[in-house]
Design an enzyme around this catalytic site. Structure first.
Site, mmCIF file in Angstrom:
data_model
loop_
_atom_site.group_PDB
_atom_site.id
_atom_site.type_symbol
_atom_site.label_atom_id
_atom_site.label_comp_id
_atom_site.label_asym_id
_atom_site.label_seq_id
_atom_site.Cartn_x
_atom_site.Cartn_y
_atom_site.Cartn_z
ATOM 1 N N CYS A 77 16.272 6.503 0.409
ATOM 2 C CA CYS A 77 16.271 6.194 -1.024
ATOM 3 C C CYS A 77 16.416 7.458 -1.860
ATOM 4 O O CYS A 77 16.791 7.406 -3.013
ATOM 5 C CB CYS A 77 14.989 5.470 -1.404
ATOM 6 S SG CYS A 77 14.837 3.931 -0.530
ATOM 7 N N SER A 86 10.865 -6.619 0.710
ATOM 8 C CA SER A 86 12.320 -6.555 0.622
ATOM 9 C C SER A 86 12.921 -7.047 1.937
ATOM 10 O O SER A 86 12.601 -6.527 3.006
ATOM 11 C CB SER A 86 12.743 -5.110 0.348
ATOM 12 O OG SER A 86 14.137 -5.006 0.322
ATOM 13 N N ASN A 97 7.352 4.940 3.695
ATOM 14 C CA ASN A 97 8.682 4.857 4.290
ATOM 15 C C ASN A 97 9.086 6.109 5.057
ATOM 16 O O ASN A 97 9.901 6.040 5.966
ATOM 17 C CB ASN A 97 9.735 4.550 3.216
ATOM 18 C CG ASN A 97 9.528 5.335 1.952
ATOM 19 O OD1 ASN A 97 8.439 5.324 1.372
ATOM 20 N ND2 ASN A 97 10.554 6.044 1.522
ATOM 21 N N GLN A 113 7.818 -1.588 3.458
ATOM 22 C CA GLN A 113 7.949 -1.117 4.840
ATOM 23 C C GLN A 113 6.992 -1.830 5.788
ATOM 24 O O GLN A 113 7.192 -1.793 7.009
ATOM 25 C CB GLN A 113 7.697 0.394 4.922
ATOM 26 C CG GLN A 113 8.753 1.233 4.237
ATOM 27 C CD GLN A 113 10.121 1.174 4.934
ATOM 28 O OE1 GLN A 113 10.246 0.765 6.086
ATOM 29 N NE2 GLN A 113 11.157 1.579 4.217
ATOM 30 N N GLY A 127 13.200 -4.726 -3.159
ATOM 31 C CA GLY A 127 11.980 -3.958 -3.354
ATOM 32 C C GLY A 127 11.909 -3.247 -4.693
ATOM 33 O O GLY A 127 10.855 -3.229 -5.344
ATOM 34 N N THR A 128 13.002 -2.669 -5.122
ATOM 35 C CA THR A 128 12.982 -1.903 -6.370
ATOM 36 C C THR A 128 12.638 -2.808 -7.552
ATOM 37 O O THR A 128 11.763 -2.486 -8.373
ATOM 38 C CB THR A 128 14.350 -1.229 -6.592
ATOM 39 O OG1 THR A 128 14.612 -0.368 -5.471
ATOM 40 C CG2 THR A 128 14.372 -0.422 -7.874
HETATM 41 N N1 PLP Z 1 9.610 0.615 -1.488
HETATM 42 C C1 PLP Z 1 9.692 1.220 -0.290
HETATM 43 C C2 PLP Z 1 8.450 1.675 0.380
HETATM 44 C C3 PLP Z 1 10.941 1.423 0.302
HETATM 45 O O1 PLP Z 1 11.000 2.027 1.493
HETATM 46 C C4 PLP Z 1 12.100 0.980 -0.367
HETATM 47 C C5 PLP Z 1 13.441 1.234 0.208
HETATM 48 O O2 PLP Z 1 13.612 1.997 1.122
HETATM 49 C C6 PLP Z 1 11.960 0.337 -1.612
HETATM 50 C C7 PLP Z 1 10.700 0.176 -2.135
HETATM 51 C C8 PLP Z 1 13.147 -0.182 -2.347
HETATM 52 O O3 PLP Z 1 13.560 -1.404 -1.769
HETATM 53 P P1 PLP Z 1 15.037 -1.978 -2.005
HETATM 54 O O4 PLP Z 1 15.949 -1.157 -1.157
HETATM 55 O O5 PLP Z 1 14.972 -3.393 -1.522
HETATM 56 O O6 PLP Z 1 15.315 -1.881 -3.439
#
Ligand code: PLP
Length: 390
Positions: free
Chosen positions: A328, A202, A154, A182, A74-75
């Site tokens: 996070c 993700s 989230n 999410q 996700g990031t």
């Molecule tokens: N975006 C949202 C809404 C999230 O909840 C998260 C992680 O909790 C991310 C992005 C980041 O995803 P990743 O853990 O795959 O980098």
């Protein structure tokens, strides 16, 4: 971790589905080939990636395989979406975001503001965490390159009206990006009917492995390559593909797709059982978020006179695993930016705890939580805060 552990922190990460693991295993020791190699090992790996891409494409409702860029999660997808959007609107220099976006979006925007002079306009939410749509529309103007609004939050689980928000962005010629990390696997995602230009997911949030994710990029839009090197992903993301993780994500997407509705119903009934049980036991316990537009698996509540982090620690000792906010943001020791945006009083933010269920959650786990909580809360209240409790 013992199998009897009660795990209600699925917005942080979900358990890999056993059949996902089965699908991944052959790609470690049976075929370890590099998908770029031209021999059989490589071609089989490339075929497996192609299949996974299609499974992801189907999950998000994209039209073409080429609209899916496979990433590490996700990031990376969030970062890439914003940079890509700016590349597609070179004559514009503003980003509109909601105040409740994930740090993967907000920190990227801050970075661009500091290093590139991009103007970032943050739109607030009300006390339920609902985006102020009037302010949102007003914030979007002729200089807006991209509008970012997550599909589901989230921390609260709030689901945003992305179709309406996309329309608002397009009315000003801006692009629309939604972080659906999410939402994917928990709601039906359909990029075509919602008019989304970029969308991130993700794998580890829908019972796939960590280290795999995807960015949907609408056909015709340019993608910003964050990694440079080989020609993988049509030159949009260099680096040897993580074949087992990608295969796992594809399988997880396919499983989730066939059962999203039934899983949501199951989680909703358990979540409501938990909420009703909490309200009955703790009259001061306040539900946070929008009860009418929320992921069915998420319950964010605030206890009074308690440190959420301490509650998480003590519950953990009893085998109950939850989160005191966004995983996070863990370690930052900062009060949740989402709850601050909702103007939740500071004392309540400190007492906030997030329970997030999965399709694997069962009623006895909810009952265990309700059984364990009163003694834990009483202990914390009598001790003042756990910071002083051994
Ligand atoms: N975006 C949202 C809404 C999230 O909840 C998260 C992680 O909790 C991310 C992005 C980041 O995803 P990743 O853990 O795959 O980098």
């Amino acid at each position: 971790m013992a199998m009897s552990a009660v795990y209600l922190d699925n917005n942080a990460s979900t358990r890999v589905d056993p059949s996902v693991l089965d699908a991944m295993l052959p790609w470690f020791t049976g075929n370890w080939g590099n998908a770029s190699s031209k021999h059989g090992f490589g071609m089989d790996a490339a075929g497996a990636i192609q299949k996974a891409r299609r499974q992801v494409r189907t999950m998000v409702g994209a039209e073409m395989d080429s609209e899916i860029v496979l990433t590490s999660g996700g990031t990376e997808s969030d970062n890439m979406a914003i940079l890509s959007a700016l590349d597609n609107r070179l004559d514009r220099d503003e980003i509109v975001v909601t105040e409740v976006e994930h740090p993967a979006v907000l920190a990227m925007c801050d970075h661009l503001s500091r290093t590139k002079g991009v103007k970032v306009v943050r739109v607030g939410v009300d006390s339920f965490g609902r985006v102020d749509l009037r302010a949102f529309r007003t914030a979007i103007g002729p200089r807006t390159a991209v509008v970012c609004a997550m599909w589901a939050n989230n921390e609260t689980g709030n689901v945003h009206p992305v179709r309406v928000m996309a329309e608002m962005a397009h009315a000003e010629g801006a692009l629309f990006f939604s972080d659906a990390v999410q939402a994917a696997g928990r709601l039906d995602i359909d990029v075509a009917s919602t008019g989304v230009d970029f969308l991130s997911i993700s794998s580890h949030k829908f019972h796939g492995p960590k280290g795999a994710g995807a960015l949907y990029v609408k056909q015709g839009l340019r993608t910003h390559a964050c990694l440079h090197g080989g020609r993988q992903e049509r030159g949009r993301r260099a680096g040897t593909e993580n074949v087992p993780a990608i295969v796992g994500m594809g399988r997880a997407a396919a499983i989730a797709q066939g059962r999203t509705y039934q899983d949501a119903k199951h989680q909703e009934s358990l979540r409501n059982r938990l909420r009703d049980g909490l309200v009955a036991r703790f009259p001061d316990c306040k539900e946070l978020g929008d009860p009418d537009h929320r992921l069915s698996n998420t319950l964010c509540v605030a206890f009074e006179e308690i440190e959420g982090e301490d509650l998480v620690t003590l519950l953990g000792r009893e085998g109950v695993h939850v989160s005191s906010g966004s995983a996070c943001a863990a370690g930052s020791n900062q009060p949740s930016h989402v709850l601050r945006a909702m103007k939740v009083p500071f004392a309540r933010i400190r007492g906030a705890v997030r329970f997030s269920l999965s399709r694997e959650s069962i009623a006895t786990e909810i009952d265990t939580v309700l059984e364990v909580l009163p003694a834990v809360v009483a202990k914390l209240r009598s001790a003042g805060t756990l910071r002083h409790v051994a």
